[in-house]
Scaffold this active site. Structure first.
Site, PDB file in Angstrom:
ATOM      1  N   HIS A  56       3.998  15.074   8.432  1.00 21.47           N
ATOM      2  CA  HIS A  56       4.559  13.511   8.450  1.00 21.47           C
ATOM      3  C   HIS A  56       4.818  13.572  10.551  1.00 21.47           C
ATOM      4  CE1 HIS A  56       7.024  11.936   5.220  1.00 21.47           C
ATOM      5  NE2 HIS A  56       6.247  12.296   5.015  1.00 21.47           N
ATOM      6  N   GLU A  58       6.031  12.888  13.081  1.00 18.83           N
ATOM      7  CA  GLU A  58       7.266  13.687  13.864  1.00 18.83           C
ATOM      8  C   GLU A  58       6.959  14.655  13.470  1.00 18.83           C
ATOM      9  OE1 GLU A  58       7.215  11.038  11.907  1.00 18.83           O
ATOM     10  OE2 GLU A  58       8.526   9.275  12.163  1.00 18.83           O
ATOM     11  N   SER A  81       8.498   3.713  12.549  1.00 18.87           N
ATOM     12  CA  SER A  81       9.595   3.726  12.151  1.00 18.87           C
ATOM     13  C   SER A  81       9.773   4.924  11.175  1.00 18.87           C
ATOM     14  CB  SER A  81      10.871   2.117  11.324  1.00 18.87           C
ATOM     15  OG  SER A  81      12.190   3.152  12.032  1.00 18.87           O
ATOM     16  N   CYS A  86      11.965  12.367   8.340  1.00 19.78           N
ATOM     17  CA  CYS A  86      12.147  12.702  10.155  1.00 19.78           C
ATOM     18  C   CYS A  86      12.955  11.814  10.465  1.00 19.78           C
ATOM     19  CB  CYS A  86      10.858  12.368  10.205  1.00 19.78           C
ATOM     20  SG  CYS A  86       8.815  12.542  10.149  1.00 19.78           S
TER      21      CYS A  86
HETATM   22 ZN   LIG Z   1       8.393  11.002   8.451  1.00 16.03          ZN
END
Ligand SMILES: [Zn+2]
Length: 157
Positions: A56, A58, A81, A86
């Site tokens: 992802h 993040e 968001s 994460c």
């Molecule tokens: Zn994520």
């Protein structure tokens, strides 16, 4: 952190999101900043590019930052968001603050983070909203795959 300061940190994450889109990926970008405001790492969702559903935005930014002695005072900036996975990373490592480009498309675990003392700043940035809206319209199956739903009636993760 106020909205003006938060918005000033969004650019690197937005660049990552745009680059992901150009690569045929999911347009979510992120950047991790140190307590002193220095950029520690940045990255983007690479589910498609790497064939890795755990990459992802993040986590990519977090890995790019390498080892840090502490995450106290750090800020994770993300265009969308953060999901539960994460959010778990944010809590596991004690990241102090999350700046969110938009939370209209996807809410994730931001309320849970706030309940546990993570400062949350939601920018509601129009470009972040447009990026996701256009992407979901163009690639609905890829979006549903990314959020762990087989179809629109599937279980929320
Ligand atoms: Zn994520």
């Amino acid at each position: 952190m106020d909205l003006i300061r938060g918005r000033a940190l969004l650019d690197a994450a937005l660049e990552e999101a745009r680059a992901g889109l150009e690569e045929g990926g999911i347009p979510v970008g992120a950047a991790l900043y140190g307590a002193d405001g220095a950029l520690l790492g940045r990255g983007r969702n690479r589910r498609v590019q790497d064939g890795d559903p755990s990459m992802h935005a993040e986590t990519a930014a977090f890995r790019a930052a390498g080892r840090q002695r502490t995450y106290s005072g750090t800020t994770m900036v993300t265009t969308l968001s953060p999901c539960w996975y994460c959010c778990g990373l944010v809590r596991q490592f004690g990241i102090s603050r999350v700046v969110i480009g938009e939370a209209r498309t996807f809410d994730g675990g931001r309320a849970w983070l706030a309940e546990h003392g993570v400062q949350i700043v939601v920018l509601d940035d129009p470009e972040c909203v447009a990026l996701m809206r256009d992407f979901i319209e163009a690639r609905p199956e890829l979006w549903l795959e990314d959020i762990g739903q087989r179809d629109r009636r599937g279980p929320k993760v």
